[in-house]
Design a protein around this motif. Structure first.
Motif, PDB file in Angstrom:
ATOM      1  N   GLY A 269       0.958  -1.216  -0.069  1.00 29.14           N
ATOM      2  CA  GLY A 269      -0.102  -0.078   0.044  1.00 29.14           C
ATOM      3  C   GLY A 269       0.873   1.339   0.055  1.00 29.14           C
ATOM      4  O   GLY A 269       2.027   1.198   0.155  1.00 29.14           O
ATOM      5  N   PRO A 270       0.188   2.396  -0.140  1.00 27.33           N
ATOM      6  CA  PRO A 270       1.062   3.572  -0.216  1.00 27.33           C
ATOM      7  C   PRO A 270       1.331   4.039   1.081  1.00 27.33           C
ATOM      8  O   PRO A 270       1.030   3.700   2.249  1.00 27.33           O
ATOM      9  N   HIS A 271       2.875   4.448   1.323  1.00 25.91           N
ATOM     10  CA  HIS A 271       3.598   4.624   2.468  1.00 25.91           C
ATOM     11  C   HIS A 271       4.204   6.053   2.468  1.00 25.91           C
ATOM     12  O   HIS A 271       4.494   6.536   1.464  1.00 25.91           O
ATOM     13  N   PRO A 272       3.913   6.866   3.575  1.00 26.42           N
ATOM     14  CA  PRO A 272       4.773   8.166   3.242  1.00 26.42           C
ATOM     15  C   PRO A 272       6.080   7.971   3.208  1.00 26.42           C
ATOM     16  O   PRO A 272       6.688   6.965   3.834  1.00 26.42           O
ATOM     17  N   ASP A 273       6.895   8.972   2.679  1.00 25.52           N
ATOM     18  CA  ASP A 273       8.405   8.876   2.459  1.00 25.52           C
ATOM     19  C   ASP A 273       8.791   9.338   3.874  1.00 25.52           C
ATOM     20  O   ASP A 273       9.167  10.373   4.156  1.00 25.52           O
ATOM     21  N   LEU A 274       9.968   8.043   4.396  1.00 27.23           N
ATOM     22  CA  LEU A 274      10.419   8.544   5.631  1.00 27.23           C
ATOM     23  C   LEU A 274      12.008   8.376   5.662  1.00 27.23           C
ATOM     24  O   LEU A 274      12.447   8.417   6.666  1.00 27.23           O
ATOM     25  N   LYS A 275      12.214   8.467   4.153  1.00 28.73           N
ATOM     26  CA  LYS A 275      13.580   8.343   4.166  1.00 28.73           C
ATOM     27  C   LYS A 275      14.589   9.381   4.920  1.00 28.73           C
ATOM     28  O   LYS A 275      15.535   9.271   5.717  1.00 28.73           O
ATOM     29  N   ASN A 276      14.059  10.873   4.691  1.00 24.59           N
ATOM     30  CA  ASN A 276      14.622  11.882   5.569  1.00 24.59           C
ATOM     31  C   ASN A 276      14.620  11.511   7.095  1.00 24.59           C
ATOM     32  O   ASN A 276      15.750  11.849   7.406  1.00 24.59           O
ATOM     33  N   LEU A 277      13.561  11.141   7.533  1.00 25.92           N
ATOM     34  CA  LEU A 277      13.551  10.905   9.053  1.00 25.92           C
ATOM     35  C   LEU A 277      14.548   9.818   9.350  1.00 25.92           C
ATOM     36  O   LEU A 277      15.081   9.705  10.495  1.00 25.92           O
ATOM     37  N   LEU A 278      14.576   8.926   8.492  1.00 21.55           N
ATOM     38  CA  LEU A 278      15.512   7.750   8.984  1.00 21.55           C
ATOM     39  C   LEU A 278      16.872   8.101   8.699  1.00 21.55           C
ATOM     40  O   LEU A 278      17.603   7.904   9.777  1.00 21.55           O
ATOM     41  N   ASP A 279      17.103   9.157   7.812  1.00 23.03           N
ATOM     42  CA  ASP A 279      18.730   9.701   7.827  1.00 23.03           C
ATOM     43  C   ASP A 279      18.774  10.613   8.845  1.00 23.03           C
ATOM     44  O   ASP A 279      19.954  10.452   9.537  1.00 23.03           O
ATOM     45  N   LEU A 280      17.898  11.293   9.616  1.00 17.47           N
ATOM     46  CA  LEU A 280      18.105  12.004  10.799  1.00 17.47           C
ATOM     47  C   LEU A 280      18.471  11.173  12.044  1.00 17.47           C
ATOM     48  O   LEU A 280      19.147  11.502  12.799  1.00 17.47           O
ATOM     49  N   GLU A 281      17.667  10.193  11.945  1.00 17.73           N
ATOM     50  CA  GLU A 281      17.990   9.156  13.124  1.00 17.73           C
ATOM     51  C   GLU A 281      19.181   8.426  13.118  1.00 17.73           C
ATOM     52  O   GLU A 281      19.936   8.341  14.015  1.00 17.73           O
ATOM     53  N   ASN A 282      19.457   8.064  12.184  1.00 18.35           N
ATOM     54  CA  ASN A 282      20.784   7.662  11.813  1.00 18.35           C
ATOM     55  C   ASN A 282      21.943   8.166  12.021  1.00 18.35           C
ATOM     56  O   ASN A 282      23.102   8.078  12.717  1.00 18.35           O
ATOM     57  N   GLN A 283      21.873   9.724  11.696  1.00 16.35           N
ATOM     58  CA  GLN A 283      22.813  10.677  11.964  1.00 16.35           C
ATOM     59  C   GLN A 283      22.859  10.934  13.626  1.00 16.35           C
ATOM     60  O   GLN A 283      24.339  11.163  14.060  1.00 16.35           O
ATOM     61  N   LYS A 284      22.124  10.718  14.103  1.00 14.21           N
ATOM     62  CA  LYS A 284      21.936  10.787  15.783  1.00 14.21           C
ATOM     63  C   LYS A 284      22.513   9.817  16.482  1.00 14.21           C
ATOM     64  O   LYS A 284      23.338   9.920  17.318  1.00 14.21           O
ATOM     65  N   TYR A 285      22.032   8.521  16.148  1.00 12.59           N
ATOM     66  CA  TYR A 285      22.429   7.469  16.809  1.00 12.59           C
ATOM     67  C   TYR A 285      23.407   6.392  15.928  1.00 12.59           C
ATOM     68  O   TYR A 285      24.163   5.870  16.651  1.00 12.59           O
TER      69      TYR A 285
END
Length: 446
Positions: free
Chosen positions: A229-245
């Motif tokens: 199904g359709p999913h919101p694009d979460l790539k930018n959020l995942l990149d921010l999470e990875n940058q932090k942790y």
């Protein structure tokens, strides 16, 4: 005269003694034959259809119902056909036979034909393996069959130095425990709850052994599955999470239930290259709760005992594999369930395996599993596939009653003292993780 009688009696006894012994032996043999003929072995029933109850249930059969690895070819089951071809290919006796018995060139094995299509894994142009009635299967099974020969996918997010962080300052070569948590892109809340509770990276103290042991956590992700199904694009959020942790590992494959096996294979490849100095691996889901201190106490004891016996046995590698072991499981044949495995795909029983909610094994064993996986066809249920690889290595998973992948009884779940003997429990929300983590800090008072 008296002496003569005594001699006769003695002679008679000596003659009768062999006859008596032979008679006794004959009676013993006849009784044994009668008992054998009249004995009826106990009937072992199937008590478990995957997924279901675990092996610590008293109702569960304790002995295998039949051999998992059947040397006889099951012509009507695709996985069995493919595995049979690989078994022949990897057999050292058959491998060198390039011609048949008649001297004619042998027919090319199915696995060899399949290799010709590996370059098309990412584009899905390859039509091997073939299955006549594939369109009648559920979509997740069709998708798995179309790509089950694909095992290499590029890393989108990597952490090449995670197992080297702070090692020098701690005076350690690598972590005692590497937590590898299977997650999905959108499960931000689960990952954060784990970081704040049982999955904290760094020096972690045991509950009884207060010496700090080095623990690192990584999260294993594929890419969002657009087919659901359709999913919101979460790539930018995942990149921010990875940058932090800096604890995300992501590969470029569809993150579906039947592709969880890929996470094992790809993680083992990553482990061999980037974290071979770790001692133990915990592999689990992002909705489990772990008493990390108690788990470290258990693993530290196992490691010390191994080092103690190593001097006497010359056994350098440790083949520990611990979890909630399930025996005598049969494939789920109910089409409406996500665990559905049709007979057209696989025939036979499952090997003994540990429930996929969470297991612990040594890194040395993980590297052996990686090698063995190259000879075992991918299977859509990841914990069953682990059992298949262990079976081929000749290693049995060890059951630990503290791994509750099917949860505590409902009446005990809200009592913190019920967790005093638990190492892992399945199905906890992020909020429940945070609450339970605070509660178990005072288990010594129970």
């Amino acid at each position: 005269m008296g002496k003569c009688c005594k001699c006769n009696r003695r002679l008679l006894c000596m003659c009768l003694l062999p006859c008596m012994m032979t008679g006794h032996l004959l009676v013993y043999v006849m009784v044994s034959i009668f008992v054998t003929i009249s004995y009826t072995p106990p009937k072992i029933n199937v008590h478990y259809i995957a997924p279901g109850i675990s092996s610590n249930s008293s109702a569960l059969a304790s002995h295998p119902l039949g051999p998992f690895w059947n040397l006889r070819l099951e012509d009507s089951a695709l996985w069995n056909q493919l595995q049979h071809a690989w078994d022949r290919q990897h057999n050292p006796i058959l491998r060198g036979n390039t011609t048949g018995v008649t001297g004619k060139p042998r027919v090319k094995l199915l696995s060899e034909i399949e290799e010709e299509c590996l370059s098309d894994c990412m584009s899905h142009k390859c039509s091997v393996p073939r299955m006549d009635d594939i369109n009648s299967l559920p979509e997740q099974m069709r998708a798995f069959i179309r790509s089950m020969h694909c095992r290499e996918y590029p890393l989108l997010i990597n952490q090449p130095d995670i197992c080297k962080r702070n090692n020098i300052s701690f005076g350690l070569e690598g972590p005692m425990l590497l937590m590898a948590i299977k997650s999905q892109v959108g499960n931000f809340e689960n990952r954060q709850a784990i970081r704040e509770t049982w999955g904290r990276s760094g020096l972690v103290k045991g509950e009884s052994n207060k010496k700090g042991l080095l623990v690192y956590t990584v999260f294993l992700l594929g890419r969002q599955d657009s087919s659901t199904g359709p999913h919101p694009d979460l790539k930018n959020l995942l990149d921010l999470e990875n940058q932090k942790y800096g604890d995300i590992l992501q590969w470029d494959f569809r993150d579906t239930f039947f592709n969880l096996t890929l996470k094992d294979l790809l993680f083992w490849n990553w482990l061999e290259e980037y974290c071979p100095t770790a001692i133990f691996v915990f592999k689990g889901d992002d909705d489990v709760f772990v008493r990390t201190g108690a788990l470290l106490d258990y693993l530290h004891k196992q490691w010390e005992e191994h080092n103690l016996w190593k001097a006497y046995t010359n056994e350098t590698s440790m083949n520990l594999f611990v979890g909630d072991v399930i025996n005598n499981a049969m494939p789920n044949r109910e089409p409406s369930t996500k665990y559905y495995i049709p007979e057209r795909f696989y025939k036979g029983v499952y090997p003994s395996y540990a429930g996929g909610g969470g297991v612990v094994y040594t890194v040395s064993l993980a590297l052996r599993l990686k090698e063995m996986s190259e000879k075992v066809r991918l299977f859509p249920i990841d914990d069953v596939y682990l059992g298949m690889c262990l079976h081929r290595l000749g290693i049995s998973p060890s059951h630990h009653p503290g791994f509750l992948t099917f949860d505590l009884p409902a009446t005990h779940r809200n009592n913190p003292c019920s967790y005093s003997s638990v190492l892992l429990v399945h199905r906890r929300t992020p909020k429940q993780m945070l609450t339970l983590w605070k509660q178990i800090q005072n288990l010594s008072q129970c």
